[in-house]
Design a protein around this motif. Sequence first.
Motif, PDB file in Angstrom:
ATOM      1  N   ILE A 239      74.809  -5.860  74.215  1.00 58.58           N
ATOM      2  CA  ILE A 239      75.103  -4.996  73.293  1.00 58.58           C
ATOM      3  C   ILE A 239      74.815  -3.513  72.991  1.00 58.58           C
ATOM      4  O   ILE A 239      73.721  -3.284  73.534  1.00 58.58           O
ATOM      5  N   ASP A 240      75.821  -2.675  72.771  1.00 54.06           N
ATOM      6  CA  ASP A 240      75.358  -1.309  72.655  1.00 54.06           C
ATOM      7  C   ASP A 240      75.054  -1.011  71.181  1.00 54.06           C
ATOM      8  O   ASP A 240      74.155  -0.290  70.994  1.00 54.06           O
ATOM      9  N   VAL A 241      75.850  -1.301  70.291  1.00 57.27           N
ATOM     10  CA  VAL A 241      75.807  -0.953  68.841  1.00 57.27           C
ATOM     11  C   VAL A 241      75.952  -2.199  67.908  1.00 57.27           C
ATOM     12  O   VAL A 241      76.837  -3.107  67.980  1.00 57.27           O
ATOM     13  N   VAL A 242      75.112  -2.209  67.138  1.00 58.09           N
ATOM     14  CA  VAL A 242      75.329  -3.292  65.903  1.00 58.09           C
ATOM     15  C   VAL A 242      75.387  -2.408  64.683  1.00 58.09           C
ATOM     16  O   VAL A 242      74.553  -1.440  64.274  1.00 58.09           O
ATOM     17  N   VAL A 243      76.663  -2.634  64.015  1.00 60.71           N
ATOM     18  CA  VAL A 243      76.925  -2.048  62.686  1.00 60.71           C
ATOM     19  C   VAL A 243      76.777  -3.140  61.468  1.00 60.71           C
ATOM     20  O   VAL A 243      77.336  -4.286  61.619  1.00 60.71           O
ATOM     21  N   THR A 244      75.956  -2.891  60.734  1.00 64.70           N
ATOM     22  CA  THR A 244      75.649  -3.985  59.425  1.00 64.70           C
ATOM     23  C   THR A 244      75.476  -3.207  58.263  1.00 64.70           C
ATOM     24  O   THR A 244      75.622  -1.897  58.107  1.00 64.70           O
ATOM     25  N   ASP A 245      75.056  -3.824  57.098  1.00 65.68           N
ATOM     26  CA  ASP A 245      74.724  -3.256  56.138  1.00 65.68           C
ATOM     27  C   ASP A 245      73.490  -2.988  55.784  1.00 65.68           C
ATOM     28  O   ASP A 245      72.507  -3.412  56.419  1.00 65.68           O
ATOM     29  N   SER A 246      73.077  -2.286  54.747  1.00 64.27           N
ATOM     30  CA  SER A 246      71.668  -1.862  54.629  1.00 64.27           C
ATOM     31  C   SER A 246      70.641  -2.693  54.233  1.00 64.27           C
ATOM     32  O   SER A 246      69.374  -2.445  54.039  1.00 64.27           O
ATOM     33  N   ALA A 247      71.128  -3.936  53.771  1.00 63.74           N
ATOM     34  CA  ALA A 247      70.130  -5.077  53.565  1.00 63.74           C
ATOM     35  C   ALA A 247      69.404  -5.680  54.572  1.00 63.74           C
ATOM     36  O   ALA A 247      68.686  -6.677  54.566  1.00 63.74           O
ATOM     37  N   ILE A 248      69.665  -5.298  55.896  1.00 63.69           N
ATOM     38  CA  ILE A 248      69.251  -6.107  57.101  1.00 63.69           C
ATOM     39  C   ILE A 248      67.564  -5.863  56.947  1.00 63.69           C
ATOM     40  O   ILE A 248      67.259  -4.863  56.623  1.00 63.69           O
ATOM     41  N   PRO A 249      67.050  -6.861  57.244  1.00 64.69           N
ATOM     42  CA  PRO A 249      65.453  -6.735  57.152  1.00 64.69           C
ATOM     43  C   PRO A 249      64.894  -5.808  58.263  1.00 64.69           C
ATOM     44  O   PRO A 249      65.611  -5.620  59.302  1.00 64.69           O
ATOM     45  N   ALA A 250      63.768  -5.008  57.670  1.00 69.47           N
ATOM     46  CA  ALA A 250      63.414  -4.133  58.569  1.00 69.47           C
ATOM     47  C   ALA A 250      63.042  -4.660  60.001  1.00 69.47           C
ATOM     48  O   ALA A 250      63.273  -4.102  60.902  1.00 69.47           O
ATOM     49  N   GLU A 251      62.441  -5.748  60.123  1.00 70.73           N
ATOM     50  CA  GLU A 251      61.919  -6.528  61.082  1.00 70.73           C
ATOM     51  C   GLU A 251      63.106  -6.716  62.151  1.00 70.73           C
ATOM     52  O   GLU A 251      63.057  -6.615  63.366  1.00 70.73           O
ATOM     53  N   ALA A 252      64.282  -7.168  61.477  1.00 72.28           N
ATOM     54  CA  ALA A 252      65.474  -7.703  62.408  1.00 72.28           C
ATOM     55  C   ALA A 252      65.797  -6.154  62.993  1.00 72.28           C
ATOM     56  O   ALA A 252      66.423  -6.124  64.282  1.00 72.28           O
ATOM     57  N   ALA A 253      66.124  -5.162  62.269  1.00 69.88           N
ATOM     58  CA  ALA A 253      66.670  -3.783  62.904  1.00 69.88           C
ATOM     59  C   ALA A 253      65.589  -3.416  64.019  1.00 69.88           C
ATOM     60  O   ALA A 253      65.972  -2.938  65.007  1.00 69.88           O
ATOM     61  N   GLY A 254      64.260  -3.533  63.826  1.00 71.16           N
ATOM     62  CA  GLY A 254      63.319  -3.141  64.889  1.00 71.16           C
ATOM     63  C   GLY A 254      63.505  -3.925  66.043  1.00 71.16           C
ATOM     64  O   GLY A 254      63.401  -3.292  67.277  1.00 71.16           O
ATOM     65  N   ARG A 255      63.701  -5.350  66.092  1.00 72.92           N
ATOM     66  CA  ARG A 255      63.952  -5.982  67.131  1.00 72.92           C
ATOM     67  C   ARG A 255      65.119  -5.522  67.840  1.00 72.92           C
ATOM     68  O   ARG A 255      65.186  -5.686  69.222  1.00 72.92           O
ATOM     69  N   LEU A 256      66.303  -5.311  67.255  1.00 72.70           N
ATOM     70  CA  LEU A 256      67.407  -4.853  67.760  1.00 72.70           C
ATOM     71  C   LEU A 256      67.253  -3.571  68.411  1.00 72.70           C
ATOM     72  O   LEU A 256      67.498  -2.900  69.647  1.00 72.70           O
TER      73      LEU A 256
END
Length: 266
Positions: A239-256
């Motif tokens: 995966i190159d890019v994930v587009v999601t909404d601002s409610a994504i948990p910080a931990e999940a965003a960090g792991r990506l």
Amino acid sequence: MSKHERWSALLELLAAEGRLEVEEAATTLEVSAATIRRDLDELAEQQMLVRTRGGAIAHGVSYELPLRYKSSRHASEKQRIAAAAADLVADGDVVGLNGGTTTTEVARALALRASAGGGGGGGAGAGPVLTVVTNALNIAGELAVRPQIKLVVTGGVARPQTYELVGPLTMGVLNEVVLDVVILGVDGVDPELGVMAHQEDEASVSRLLTERSHRVIVVTDSSKMGKRAFARICGLDRIDVVVTDSAIPAEAAGRLTDAGIKVITV
């Protein structure tokens, strides 16, 4: 506000409310009622909505799809995600789209951009702005009437629950094409297993789309983060890019991000 931005805003309002009144929309967008009427007329010509006396209602196709497509959950988030993903597509790209509510919104955003001239083409006599390859019948039905978009439908056996084409015929077509970018809707994103779908045959098609593409963009609302589904599509390394909404948990965003993925939140 540009025409493309107005059209996107009008469709987002329509998705949220089910209908639009000209005067209310003009007040909300801070433009004249005459401008809103022209926009609604043009959107109706593009079959993006149904014009009514004094306003518009959502296009009937939105209510004729299977149950999976009728849900209004996260509707506004999906439209914002779709608009952001469409902005990552360049003129002339060959774009792969699998089925799903969010990729359906991506298809509409791409059609809007092409129709409004936001992609820098699509005028009278011009060639297609984009090429879209899809196994989703509902997406094909919406894009088939867009002369600005060259549409390639995979063929295959239709799954009535999701309107997606699957099976050997689908795979045969995808093995013969090369994509610049694929935009995938998924049912789950797991930091260890990657992205997943509920059905194994749909996952197989999505997996081949990723293999045939130079770039892979995943579009999903944050409710799918940390969720697992039955069939694996591919690992996060693809995966190159994930587009999601601002409610994504910080931990999940960090792991990506740690996995080398660009995360875009809207």
